[in-house]
Write a protein that holds these residues in place. Structure first.
Motif, short mmCIF file in Angstrom:
data_model
loop_
_atom_site.label_atom_id
_atom_site.label_comp_id
_atom_site.label_asym_id
_atom_site.label_seq_id
_atom_site.Cartn_x
_atom_site.Cartn_y
_atom_site.Cartn_z
N LEU A 1 0.84 -1.19 0.00
CA LEU A 1 0.00 0.00 0.00
C LEU A 1 0.88 1.25 0.00
O LEU A 1 0.65 2.19 -0.77
N HIS A 2 1.91 1.25 0.82
CA HIS A 2 2.83 2.39 0.86
C HIS A 2 3.56 2.54 -0.47
O HIS A 2 3.76 3.65 -0.96
N LEU A 3 3.96 1.41 -1.05
CA LEU A 3 4.63 1.43 -2.36
C LEU A 3 3.73 2.01 -3.44
O LEU A 3 4.18 2.78 -4.29
N ALA A 4 2.44 1.66 -3.40
CA ALA A 4 1.51 2.21 -4.39
C ALA A 4 1.45 3.73 -4.30
O ALA A 4 1.47 4.44 -5.31
N ALA A 5 1.38 4.25 -3.08
CA ALA A 5 1.35 5.71 -2.91
C ALA A 5 2.65 6.33 -3.39
O ALA A 5 2.64 7.32 -4.13
N ALA A 6 3.78 5.76 -2.99
CA ALA A 6 5.09 6.31 -3.38
C ALA A 6 5.30 6.23 -4.88
O ALA A 6 5.79 7.18 -5.50
N GLY A 7 4.92 5.11 -5.48
CA GLY A 7 5.09 4.96 -6.93
C GLY A 7 4.26 5.96 -7.71
O GLY A 7 4.72 6.53 -8.70
N CYS A 8 3.05 6.19 -7.26
CA CYS A 8 2.18 7.16 -7.91
C CYS A 8 2.78 8.56 -7.81
O CYS A 8 2.83 9.30 -8.79
N VAL A 9 3.26 8.91 -6.63
CA VAL A 9 3.87 10.23 -6.44
C VAL A 9 5.10 10.37 -7.35
O VAL A 9 5.29 11.38 -8.02
N LEU A 10 5.94 9.34 -7.38
CA LEU A 10 7.13 9.37 -8.23
C LEU A 10 6.75 9.64 -9.69
O LEU A 10 7.31 10.53 -10.34
N ASN A 11 5.80 8.87 -10.20
CA ASN A 11 5.38 9.06 -11.59
C ASN A 11 4.85 10.46 -11.83
O ASN A 11 5.17 11.09 -12.85
N ASP A 12 4.06 10.95 -10.90
CA ASP A 12 3.47 12.28 -11.08
C ASP A 12 4.50 13.39 -10.96
O ASP A 12 4.37 14.43 -11.62
N VAL A 13 5.53 13.20 -10.16
CA VAL A 13 6.60 14.19 -10.09
C VAL A 13 7.25 14.33 -11.46
O VAL A 13 7.44 15.44 -11.97
N TYR A 14 7.58 13.21 -12.10
CA TYR A 14 8.19 13.27 -13.43
C TYR A 14 7.24 13.88 -14.46
O TYR A 14 7.63 14.75 -15.24
N ARG A 15 5.99 13.45 -14.44
CA ARG A 15 5.02 13.96 -15.42
C ARG A 15 4.80 15.46 -15.25
O ARG A 15 4.85 16.22 -16.22
N GLU A 16 4.58 15.90 -14.03
CA GLU A 16 4.29 17.31 -13.80
C GLU A 16 5.53 18.18 -14.00
O GLU A 16 5.41 19.33 -14.43
N ALA A 17 6.71 17.65 -13.70
CA ALA A 17 7.93 18.41 -13.98
C ALA A 17 8.05 18.66 -15.47
O ALA A 17 8.40 19.77 -15.90
N GLN A 18 7.74 17.65 -16.26
CA GLN A 18 7.78 17.82 -17.72
C GLN A 18 6.76 18.87 -18.15
O GLN A 18 7.07 19.75 -18.95
#
Length: 117
Positions: A32-49
């Motif tokens: 569950l924690h990994l799902a939250a962290a993975g989502c945040v990681l992906n969104d950091v890259y997407r939103e930075a772009q």
């Protein structure tokens, strides 16, 4: 910002040519924690772009606990470390934006029914 821990598992990743590494125990709580962290990681890259910000690396860690009497989550806390030439204000805006839109943290915050089919 990949893990050098021998127990870390590597995965291909859309936003990073080297992929990502994950350090997690294989329990429901850790996943569950990994799902939250993975989502945040992906969104950091997407939103930075989207914002035109260059990222050299991102590390997201998530932790939390469970009430063992009810097996309810006691909450999840995540932390993001950025390796970027972006200004402190740009980084703060990026993280504010990600916290607002990250799908898995939003779903957990809202609560969801989980039913056996």
């Amino acid at each position: 910002m990949r893990s050098g821990d021998e127990r870390a598992v590597g995965f291909p990743h859309k936003w990073t040519p080297e992929g990502v590494t994950v350090e997690a125990e294989f329990t429901g709580a850790h996943l569950l924690h990994l799902a939250a962290a993975g989502c945040v990681l992906n969104d950091v890259y997407r939103e930075a772009q989207t914002l035109g910000l260059h990222l050299d690396g991102v590390q997201v860690t998530a932790s939390g606990g469970f009430d063992t009497d009810t097996w309810s989550s006691t909450g999840i806390r995540y932390r993001v470390e950025l390796d970027t030439p972006a200004s402190a204000d740009e980084q703060a805006e990026l993280l504010r934006r990600v916290d607002e839109i990250a799908e898995i943290p939003r779903a957990i915050r809202a609560g969801a029914a989980v039913e056996r089919a």
